[in-house]
Design a protein around this motif. Structure first.
Motif: not given
Ligand SMILES: NC(=O)c1ccc[n+]([C@@H]2O[C@H](COP(=O)([O-])OP(=O)(O)OC[C@H]3O[C@@H](n4cnc5c(N)ncnc54)[C@H](O)[C@@H]3O)[C@@H](O)[C@H]2O)c1
Length: 333
Positions: A157-161
């Protein structure tokens, strides 16, 4: 049947969803697809582009379907309107109010423009029933509402656009909560007074919120509370609409993940004389749905606007600007 020749820009999850709905409709001919990531266009036989401007400039078509990341949406929408094409764009209408206003300017400059945004939740069957009930006035007037829309983030989640503010413009409120805000706006009107608490309660190492609580008030005194959450570990969609003579409850929503539960609408008439049940337990009327036709209804409305000259009824540029104004109010804490 007249065909709309269309290109789809952004062939991720939504581009493919729109492609399938256009095929099911039958009134669209997809002449090209475009994505910066070629892998996302694998298996498609249409002409392929990786540059959206090239795609638009080199295609013979009537309409542009925009399904990219939020940051690119305004540029593509403005460029397409400027070239005289009809445009269907995914929500949100850009990253912020300035983006939405820029698209409104392009819309105002264009000759007979057709522009529709994909706020598909208005086309869910339970929502269509709720709107019909409210319009019938059998439950009186809606005076307040409580809505919860929440999902469980994702492993990365923290790396999603979606959580990169440069690309998305905001967190869960802008991504998913905007649908609940749109429904409340649809049922109750524009909220002009807004209080909110926008927080990182669990996912602290990302620039966007994982929870937004808002209390919203219209200029004629209707009140709503909205909780948009990325930490709702069991997915949830719930909207209560309290009216002067009754109560409507929407629970569950049919989506591609099948994780929000059965889509159901119940309504109850106020019955203080206990003619239909005990006090606080009036007779319940419930409808359940087993298919999500929202994508089909939406692409039909866009088709009718482009081919038959019907007005865009839902997801207009005016809705887009009003929603982004309210989003800005929620984020201004
Ligand atoms: N209506 C809804 O219920 C709903 C649901 C999910 C997403 N959305 C919206 O749809 C849009 C896309 O979301 P998604 O879930 O499909 O994301 P996604 O990541 O699956 O797809 C986005 C695609 O756009 C492509 N892309 C990015 N920049 C591009 C550019 N400059 N030119 C061409 N292609 C580009 C990416 O490579 C990717 O394939 C977002 O705006 C999102 O908010 C709407």
């Amino acid at each position: 049947m007249d065909k709309i020749r269309a290109v789809i820009i952004g062939m991720g999850r939504m581009g493919k969803t729109r492609y399938n709905a256009m095929k099911r409709h039958g009134g669209y001919e997809v002449v090209a697809v475009c994505d910066t990531n070629e892998a996302n266009m694998e298996g498609y036989e249409e002409k392929k582009y990786t540059d959206w401007k090239e795609c638009i400039d080199n295609s013979e078509m009537d309409a542009v379907i925009v399904c990219t990341y939020n940051v690119v949406i305004p540029d593509i929408v403005c460029y397409s309107l400027g070239k005289g094409y009809s445009v269907f764009s995914e929500k949100p209408p850009g990253r912020n109010l300035d983006d939405a206003l820029r698209m409104k300017e392009a819309y105002d400059r264009a000759e007979s423009p057709i522009l529709k945004y994909g706020f598909n939740h208005r086309y869910h069957n339970s929502v269509i029933e709720a709107k019909a009930l409210l319009d019938s006035k059998i439950l009186g007037d809606v005076v307040c509402a409580r809505g919860v829309y929440g999902k469980a983030g994702s492993p990365d989640f923290t790396h999603e656009w979606r959580n990169d503010t440069q690309i998305s413009g905001g967190g869960i409120m802008l991504d998913q909560g905007i649908h609940m805000l749109d429904l409340m706006y649809y049922f109750m009107g524009e909220f002009t007074e807004i209080q909110s608490s926008v927080d990182q309660l669990v996912w602290k190492d990302m620039p966007t919120e994982d929870s937004a609580f808002s209390i919203l008030r219209t200029s004629d005194g209707k009140v709503a509370s909205l909780h948009s959450s990325a930490i709702q570990w069991r997915h949830k969609f719930s909207l209560d609409l309290i009216c002067t003579k009754g109560f409507i409850s929407l629970n569950g929503l049919l989506t591609s993940t099948n994780s929000y539960g059965e889509e159901k609408i119940s309504y109850y008439r106020k019955d203080l004389e206990q003619k239909t049940g005990g006090l606080g337990k009036p007779m319940e009327h419930t409808m359940c749905f087993d298919s999500d036709q929202s994508w089909d209804y939406e692409m039909k409305e866009f088709y009718d606007a482009v081919v038959n000259g019907e007005p865009v009824k839902l997801g207009t540029i005016y809705d887009a600007v009003n929603l982004m104004k309210m989003i800005e109010g929620i984020y201004r804490v």
